[in-house]
Motif scaffolding. Structure first.
Motif, PDB file in Angstrom:
ATOM      1  N   UNK A   1      -6.796   3.774  22.281  1.00  0.00           N
ATOM      2  CA  UNK A   1      -7.183   5.026  21.623  1.00  0.00           C
ATOM      3  C   UNK A   1      -5.936   5.825  21.265  1.00  0.00           C
ATOM      4  N   UNK A   2      -4.863   5.125  20.968  1.00  0.00           N
ATOM      5  CA  UNK A   2      -3.588   5.754  20.619  1.00  0.00           C
ATOM      6  C   UNK A   2      -3.400   5.690  19.115  1.00  0.00           C
ATOM      7  N   UNK A   3      -3.129   6.840  18.500  1.00  0.00           N
ATOM      8  CA  UNK A   3      -2.866   6.873  17.061  1.00  0.00           C
ATOM      9  C   UNK A   3      -1.683   5.979  16.718  1.00  0.00           C
ATOM     10  N   UNK A   4      -1.688   5.427  15.514  1.00  0.00           N
ATOM     11  CA  UNK A   4      -0.599   4.536  15.109  1.00  0.00           C
ATOM     12  C   UNK A   4      -0.117   4.878  13.711  1.00  0.00           C
ATOM     13  N   UNK A   5       1.191   5.127  13.598  1.00  0.00           N
ATOM     14  CA  UNK A   5       1.802   5.397  12.302  1.00  0.00           C
ATOM     15  C   UNK A   5       2.232   4.143  11.576  1.00  0.00           C
ATOM     16  N   UNK A   6       1.928   2.982  12.155  1.00  0.00           N
ATOM     17  CA  UNK A   6       2.188   1.698  11.512  1.00  0.00           C
ATOM     18  C   UNK A   6       0.952   0.817  11.684  1.00  0.00           C
ATOM     19  N   UNK A   7       0.729  -0.142  10.787  1.00  0.00           N
ATOM     20  CA  UNK A   7      -0.460  -0.985  10.879  1.00  0.00           C
ATOM     21  C   UNK A   7      -0.500  -1.824  12.154  1.00  0.00           C
ATOM     22  N   UNK A   8      -1.685  -1.908  12.755  1.00  0.00           N
ATOM     23  CA  UNK A   8      -1.928  -2.762  13.919  1.00  0.00           C
ATOM     24  C   UNK A   8      -3.012  -3.762  13.539  1.00  0.00           C
ATOM     25  N   UNK A   9      -3.118  -4.835  14.299  1.00  0.00           N
ATOM     26  CA  UNK A   9      -4.113  -5.869  14.024  1.00  0.00           C
ATOM     27  C   UNK A   9      -5.441  -5.517  14.679  1.00  0.00           C
ATOM     28  N   UNK A  10      -6.507  -5.534  13.886  1.00  0.00           N
ATOM     29  CA  UNK A  10      -7.847  -5.307  14.419  1.00  0.00           C
ATOM     30  C   UNK A  10      -8.326  -6.580  15.088  1.00  0.00           C
TER      31      UNK A  10
ATOM     32  N   UNK B   1       0.838  -1.195   0.000  1.00  0.00           N
ATOM     33  CA  UNK B   1       0.000   0.000   0.000  1.00  0.00           C
ATOM     34  C   UNK B   1       0.873   1.244   0.000  1.00  0.00           C
ATOM     35  N   UNK B   2       0.486   2.235  -0.815  1.00  0.00           N
ATOM     36  CA  UNK B   2       1.134   3.541  -0.819  1.00  0.00           C
ATOM     37  C   UNK B   2       0.126   4.569  -0.307  1.00  0.00           C
ATOM     38  N   UNK B   3       0.633   5.624   0.332  1.00  0.00           N
ATOM     39  CA  UNK B   3      -0.243   6.662   0.885  1.00  0.00           C
ATOM     40  C   UNK B   3       0.417   8.020   0.750  1.00  0.00           C
ATOM     41  N   UNK B   4      -0.414   9.064   0.596  1.00  0.00           N
ATOM     42  CA  UNK B   4       0.126  10.416   0.473  1.00  0.00           C
ATOM     43  C   UNK B   4      -0.917  11.410   0.987  1.00  0.00           C
TER      44      UNK B   4
ATOM     45  N   UNK C   1       5.443   4.424   1.247  1.00  0.00           N
ATOM     46  CA  UNK C   1       5.071   3.022   1.447  1.00  0.00           C
ATOM     47  C   UNK C   1       4.592   2.784   2.871  1.00  0.00           C
ATOM     48  N   UNK C   2       3.436   2.160   3.010  1.00  0.00           N
ATOM     49  CA  UNK C   2       2.955   1.743   4.324  1.00  0.00           C
ATOM     50  C   UNK C   2       3.829   0.583   4.784  1.00  0.00           C
ATOM     51  N   UNK C   3       4.441   0.723   5.951  1.00  0.00           N
ATOM     52  CA  UNK C   3       5.439  -0.242   6.398  1.00  0.00           C
ATOM     53  C   UNK C   3       4.786  -1.515   6.929  1.00  0.00           C
ATOM     54  N   UNK C   4       5.562  -2.592   6.871  1.00  0.00           N
ATOM     55  CA  UNK C   4       5.173  -3.884   7.468  1.00  0.00           C
ATOM     56  C   UNK C   4       3.802  -4.346   6.997  1.00  0.00           C
ATOM     57  N   UNK C   5       3.530  -4.188   5.706  1.00  0.00           N
ATOM     58  CA  UNK C   5       2.222  -4.567   5.191  1.00  0.00           C
ATOM     59  C   UNK C   5       2.375  -5.132   3.786  1.00  0.00           C
ATOM     60  N   UNK C   6       2.173  -6.434   3.647  1.00  0.00           N
ATOM     61  CA  UNK C   6       2.219  -7.094   2.340  1.00  0.00           C
ATOM     62  C   UNK C   6       1.072  -8.087   2.252  1.00  0.00           C
ATOM     63  N   UNK C   7       0.834  -8.581   1.057  1.00  0.00           N
ATOM     64  CA  UNK C   7      -0.248  -9.534   0.862  1.00  0.00           C
ATOM     65  C   UNK C   7      -1.618  -8.904   1.048  1.00  0.00           C
TER      66      UNK C   7
END
Length: 418
Positions: free
Chosen positions: A389-398, A322-325, A347-353
């Motif tokens: 309720x903490x913002x995250x600049x990297x993907x977390x698991x729902x 995933x790319x983001x801007x 590039x969104x880090x630590x995120x593939x597939x």
């Protein structure tokens, strides 16, 4: 997973051992059977802000982990959409359910009220609507695509976002989006729809795009800036503003900008660029005609948040990344930082597939090929679904508890999945 076990008692060690063996076998069977049992009734879940009952769980309590949307199952739901305070679901029979905020009649049940009424805490049926294949939710209005290629709209119409030739008065039941040349006739040949905050988009079968509603920052893409349009206008080609943009495969709308994926895997964007959300390397101003998102190819899908944009890239090398801007004030770019902006894709880090993406107000969702769900960005209402309720600049698991997610929709401050 929690297993309820009974404790065996007996007069001899042999009996105890036999009971323990039976319990072990029973536990092993339960562990194997539980996923299948869960899959028999897959549920639609929601989490995040619930001030307007947009979670559809019968309450107005904020949720930091997913809860079940009342009365819906993933097996019976074919499409989901989340607005700024309401939710929509298309059922397998072609009807639509809606819940949450209804101050402009965006639930389409014939009523409009600023207060949350008991019948809006859970999904209710949108009136006079059948044969629906997809839905989209704006800030306070709703869209539905019918199987015959026409579009219905209901809710707020202050900027003409219902597309029926009128501006101002909302509609609490669906109205037909009109044809540009003849508003009394329907827009036809539509294959996809999208909603910005106060503007609407439709992709036609010939690969061109129509837009209507608010145009204060050029988000309608017709070469002009300012005012509104109560009927669809044509999104123009950047090379030739007298001709339509062609070859479009997917569309989406943000707070005040729009984005389109072309058949060659590149992306165009137009409208507000105050946070770099157009992705053309600049920050500031606006563009009333589409511009090219730089350094981006092999795109399979696009989605727009309030002031940021995301793209799913799938090539032999990228493998579903995933790319983001745009705006990164709450980490919605997913590049490991929080703050600032990026006018070019990161590039969104630590995120593939990744299989599917959805951009909300200031957060994003991504479904992986494994069926699990990741989220990143703003989390002040728990919209990332990880219990905090903490913002995250990297993907977390729902923390969905659902074995395989097939539908996702990120709203203004909430999320849906099924």
């Amino acid at each position: 997973m929690r297993l309820t076990r009974t404790r065996g008692r007996g007069p001899t060690t042999a009996l105890v051992m036999r009971l323990l063996a039976l319990l072990a076998a029973s536990a092993a069977w339960a562990l194997a059977a539980a996923p299948l049992a869960a899959a028999e009734v897959p549920r639609v879940e929601s989490w995040g802000d619930n001030s307007f009952a947009e979670l559809g769980d019968g309450t107005t309590f904020e949720r930091h982990t997913p809860v079940t949307v009342a009365g819906l199952t993933a097996a019976g739901t074919t499409s989901l959409a989340a607005g700024d305070g309401h939710g929509l679901a298309v059922l397998s029979n072609g009807t639509v359910k809606a819940w949450g905020a209804n101050d402009f009649g965006q639930l389409g049940d014939g009523t409009a009220t600023a207060s949350i009424t008991p019948d809006h805490l859970t999904p209710g049926t949108v009136r006079e609507l059948s044969g629906v294949t997809a839905v989209a939710a704006g800030c306070s209005f709703s869209l539905a695509l019918l199987s015959n290629g026409t579009v219905k709209a209901w809710g707020n119409n202050f900027s003409g976002q219902l597309g029926n030739g009128s501006t101002g008065a909302p509609s609490n039941t669906p109205v037909t989006v009109g044809n540009p040349g003849n508003p009394s006739a329907p827009l036809t040949g539509v294959v996809a729809i999208a909603a910005g905050c106060d503007h609407s988009l439709a992709l036609l079968s010939n690969g061109t795009v129509r837009a209507w509603g608010d145009n204060s920052t050029g988000q309608l893409g017709n070469g002009s800036t300012g005012g509104t349009s109560s009927t669809p206008v044509t999104v123009v080609s950047p090379a030739n503003p007298g001709s339509p943009l062609t070859g479009v495969q997917a569309i989406d709308g943000g707070l005040s900008h729009s984005v389109a994926l072309l058949s060659n895997g590149t992306v165009r964007a137009w409208g507000d660029n105050s946070k770099g959300q157009l992705g053309n390397g600049s920050v500031g101003g606006a563009s009333p005609t589409p511009v090219t998102v730089v350094n981006l190819t092999g795109v399979r899908d696009v989605d727009a948040g309030y002031d940021h944009t995301i793209a799913l890239v799938s090539t032999l090398l990228s493998n579903g990344t995933v790319r983001a801007w745009g705006d990164n004030g709450k980490g919605q770019l997913g590049n490991g930082s929080i703050g600032g902006t990026s006018p070019t894709p990161a590039t969104v880090v630590a995120l593939t597939g990744v299989r599917d993406i959805s951009a909300g107000g200031n957060h994003n969702l991504a479904t992986l090929s494994s069926g699990t769900l990741r989220a990143w960005g703003g989390n002040n209402f728990g919209q990332l679904g990880n219990g905090s309720t903490i913002n995250s600049g990297t993907p977390v698991t729902v923390r969905t508890g659902v074995a395989a997610i097939t539908l996702i929709a990120a709203g203004g401050r909430s999320s849906l999945a099924g």
